[in-house]
Design a protein around this motif. Structure first.
Motif, short mmCIF file in Angstrom:
data_model
loop_
_atom_site.label_atom_id
_atom_site.label_comp_id
_atom_site.label_asym_id
_atom_site.label_seq_id
_atom_site.Cartn_x
_atom_site.Cartn_y
_atom_site.Cartn_z
N THR A 200 46.37 36.64 34.36
CA THR A 200 46.31 37.84 35.19
C THR A 200 44.87 38.36 35.31
O THR A 200 44.58 39.17 36.18
CB THR A 200 47.21 38.95 34.63
OG1 THR A 200 46.81 39.25 33.28
CG2 THR A 200 48.67 38.52 34.64
N ALA A 225 50.10 34.06 43.00
CA ALA A 225 50.81 35.34 43.06
C ALA A 225 50.86 36.04 41.71
O ALA A 225 51.66 36.95 41.51
CB ALA A 225 52.24 35.12 43.57
N GLN A 228 45.64 39.25 38.83
CA GLN A 228 45.48 40.64 39.25
C GLN A 228 44.03 41.11 39.21
O GLN A 228 43.66 42.04 39.93
CB GLN A 228 46.32 41.56 38.36
CG GLN A 228 47.81 41.29 38.44
CD GLN A 228 48.61 42.20 37.54
OE1 GLN A 228 48.07 43.08 36.86
NE2 GLN A 228 49.91 42.00 37.49
N ASN A 253 45.80 37.33 50.09
CA ASN A 253 46.33 37.63 48.76
C ASN A 253 46.69 39.10 48.65
O ASN A 253 45.85 39.98 48.88
CB ASN A 253 45.29 37.25 47.69
CG ASN A 253 45.82 37.35 46.28
OD1 ASN A 253 46.24 38.41 45.83
ND2 ASN A 253 45.81 36.23 45.57
N ARG A 254 47.94 39.39 48.26
CA ARG A 254 48.40 40.78 48.10
C ARG A 254 48.60 41.16 46.64
O ARG A 254 49.10 42.24 46.34
CB ARG A 254 49.73 40.98 48.84
CG ARG A 254 49.69 40.68 50.32
CD ARG A 254 48.89 41.71 51.09
NE ARG A 254 49.00 41.50 52.52
CZ ARG A 254 48.26 40.63 53.20
NH1 ARG A 254 47.37 39.88 52.57
NH2 ARG A 254 48.41 40.49 54.51
N CYS A 255 48.22 40.26 45.72
CA CYS A 255 48.48 40.51 44.30
C CYS A 255 47.25 40.98 43.54
O CYS A 255 47.37 41.59 42.48
CB CYS A 255 49.03 39.24 43.64
SG CYS A 255 50.58 38.68 44.36
N GLY A 284 48.19 46.59 47.48
CA GLY A 284 47.54 45.58 46.66
C GLY A 284 46.28 46.10 46.02
O GLY A 284 46.34 46.82 45.02
#
Length: 491
Positions: A200, A225, A228, A253-255, A284
């Protein structure tokens, strides 16, 4: 986990592959297993699990066997381990020289103690040692966080082992691999591993990613996905192809929640590409760091266009860019319309009193800004006075970073006024912070009272139900006694 004598996931002992084909283990000759078990058994103080003293003794014996000196830094940290059965805090080996034999000896620690983090920064790992140590860390799931930065001689096998660890580990969630050139195979191997990793947080600062390596990395991250937090600081990322790749990443990318692009060469043209990607970030990204990127006031135009529409961006760092007063004027209206920015960094951006007055107008209007950094700017009495007045209107700002040193003024009395205004601003922020803490405490106490009331109501309900059950039982018993008496009388 393998037995105490031979549990190695290394090239010369065990070959381990945790993939779709299953796990394959090749064992060393029987005499090595027996001798290794005997060595470990001799270190134990008694039956059952080994103690910290047992592990230190086994490590020292392993060092003697491999003809290396034990790491006193490691031994001192192992002595502080509270429980062998639980993850320890950090195994910090930064700066220790770890050759192949030193890495081999560390297995007698890693096989029994797992850590939250392991720091291997600047340990001069070479190819065989890096490969061996990283395979151990994978096999024993030794670390949730790993820092392997500044090891530039890991070679093909070392990078292959790092990629395998990244892909296969079930507990590793943070990897720092900074100040290590990632060209050709390293970039390809790590990027491919990110398709299936559980990371992450990934920091790749100073990794020479400009060009094809970034293209390879972004191609993978567009499909990731899980990640972060991504830091790509100090990679020489340019305002053309690199900026286009970063814009493409943000568009797909939306994560990602945090993207750190500090100390690159993105400039105004690069920021325009990034802003084009930000238009897709309706949900995001929460933090964007653009510190020291040769951005000027011209770059604030595309940023001002996209800011009002960003709903989740909470932190924006523009420090050490030549925004000047004009840049602040361009941003002011967009910042007022934005309702998500909580932290704004404008340190060392060549702002004077004129820019400070514009910022004061934003402060007075903003219902949510909480932290503003304007240090290392030439803000004198006029700007400080405007900020001080704005703070009396604003109810959210609890941290305002300003230079505390005196700055030259035309009149001597103005220098004293500077100090008075700085104290006033500091006191206002402290007062707001105190009130907020009191409010949070009161809310927590109210929630606790509510929970206590709910518990009391539940107890009352349980008591009522219990009493009703007892009454029903008593009533049923009396009816049975009466029926039995009537039956006896009739007989």
């Amino acid at each position: 986990m393998l037995d105490a004598g031979s549990g190695k996931a290394k090239n010369n002992l065990n070959s381990i592959e945790k993939d779709g084909a299953g796990k394959h283990v090749s064992f060393p000759p029987d005499e090595e297993i027996v001798s290794g078990f005997a060595e470990f058994k001799g270190t134990q103080s008694g039956g059952g699990s080994p103690t910290v003293a047992d592990i230190i003794s086994a490590y020292e014996q392993s060092c003697e066997k491999h003809q290396v000196e034990p790491s006193l830094k490691a031994v001192e940290q192992i002595k502080l381990v509270a429980s062998v059965g639980m993850r320890a805090g950090c195994l910090d080996l930064r700066g220790e020289q770890l050759d192949y034999c030193s890495c081999e000896s560390l297995e007698d620690i890693l096989k029994f103690i797992q850590f939250d983090s392991i720091n291997l920064q600047e340990t001069e790992l070479e190819e065989n040692g890096a490969s061996s140590l990283l395979e151990m860390i994978l096999y024993y799931e030794s670390a949730c966080q790993l820092n392997i930065s500044s090891n530039v001689h890991m070679g093909f096998a070392g990078w292959k082992a790092l990629a395998h660890l990244t892909r296969q580990s079930s507990c590793l969630w943070r990897l720092d691999a900074c100040s290590m050139p990632m060209v050709e195979y390293p970039a390809q191997a790590l990027s491919k591993a990110l398709l299936a990793s559980r990371l992450t947080v990934l920091h790749l600062d100073g990794a020479n990613l400009s060009g094809r390596p970034l293209f390879t990395l972004v191609g993978t991250l567009k499909q990731n996905a899980v990640l972060q937090e991504l830091s790509l600081a100090s990679n020489g990322l340019n305002s053309y192809q690199d900026a286009m790749q970063l814009g493409d990443l943000l568009n797909s990318n939306r994560c990602l929640l945090l993207l750190d692009l500090s100390n690159n060469l993105l400039a105004d043209e690069g920021l325009e590409e990034i802003c084009a990607g930000l238009t897709s970030q309706q949900s995001g990204l929460r933090s964007l760091v653009l510190l020291n990127n040769q951005i000027t006031h011209a770059g604030m135009v595309p940023l001002a266009n996209v800011l009002p529409d960003l709903k989740t961006l909470e932190s924006l760092k523009l420090d050490q860019n030549q925004l000047q007063n004009e840049g602040v004027h361009i941003l002011k209206e967009a910042l007022m319309r934005n309702r998500s920015i909580l932290v704004l960094g404008l340190a060392d951006t060549q702002i004077t009193c004129e820019g400070a007055v514009a910022l004061a107008e934003f402060i007075a209007e903003s219902p949510q800004i909480r932290h503003l950094d304007v240090r290392r700017n030439h803000i004198l009495c006029g700007g400080l006075m405007a900020i001080s007045l704005a703070l009396r209107i604003n109810h959210s700002l609890i941290a305002l970073d300003l230079d505390q040193t005196r700055k030259a003024e035309k009149e001597e009395f103005l220098i004293e006024t500077q100090q008075r205004l700085l104290r006033s601003i500091s006191d206002l922020c402290a007062e707001k912070k105190g009130k907020e803490q009191e409010k949070v405490k009161a809310e927590e106490e109210a929630e606790e009272r509510e929970r206590e009331g709910d518990r009391e109501k539940e107890a009352e309900v349980e008591m009522e139900v219990k009493m009703e059950v007892e009454m029903e039982v008593d009533s049923g018993g009396g009816q049975r006694d009466e029926s039995e008496a009537l039956s006896t009388k009739s007989v």
